[in-house]
Design an enzyme around this catalytic site. Sequence first.
Site, short mmCIF file in Angstrom:
data_model
loop_
_atom_site.label_atom_id
_atom_site.label_comp_id
_atom_site.label_asym_id
_atom_site.label_seq_id
_atom_site.Cartn_x
_atom_site.Cartn_y
_atom_site.Cartn_z
N VAL A 126 0.85 -1.41 0.08
CA VAL A 126 0.06 -0.05 -0.06
C VAL A 126 0.94 1.10 -0.08
O VAL A 126 1.74 1.43 1.08
CB VAL A 126 -0.96 0.19 1.26
CG1 VAL A 126 -1.76 1.21 1.27
CG2 VAL A 126 -1.77 -1.21 1.45
N HIS A 136 3.19 3.51 6.19
CA HIS A 136 2.51 3.07 7.44
C HIS A 136 3.31 2.16 8.39
O HIS A 136 4.64 1.54 7.64
CB HIS A 136 1.35 2.00 7.09
CG HIS A 136 1.66 0.93 6.14
ND1 HIS A 136 1.81 1.16 4.69
CD2 HIS A 136 1.63 -0.37 6.26
CE1 HIS A 136 1.99 0.08 3.90
NE2 HIS A 136 2.02 -0.91 4.72
#
Length: 135
Positions: free
Chosen positions: A117, A121
Amino acid sequence: MGLDGEVQKAQRAAEASEEPGQRPPTIFSKIIDRTIRADILYEDDKCLAFRDVAPQAPVHFLVIPKHPIPRLSRVAAGDAELLGHLLVVASQTAKVEGLVDGYRVVINDGKRGSQSVYHLHLHVLGGRQMGWPPG
């Protein structure tokens, strides 16, 4: 999903992130705007922490900035305060989640780092003994 599946997923995501024009919203931007539900553990004006939907450890949560940064390798000097905040939130949330004996923080970057993604993160994994080397 096995290692090969994760690598293929990361390669597809890398190709999509390189396409010219407007990037489509990521799953994380949809969690931030609440079009996708998540088990949120912490939220403030800068970031969000939530449980991973495919946990790789007894405790596995993510910490994401609300301001999307595609990759760690693309951060700017002006992102230093936000990056520090993400680590502080990871530490405080780990304590709340009972990770008193330690945990691992992982940031995948790019295709070779199996980033699937393209919204920065932090994975926080704990609740079991971690092996070494990690990957």
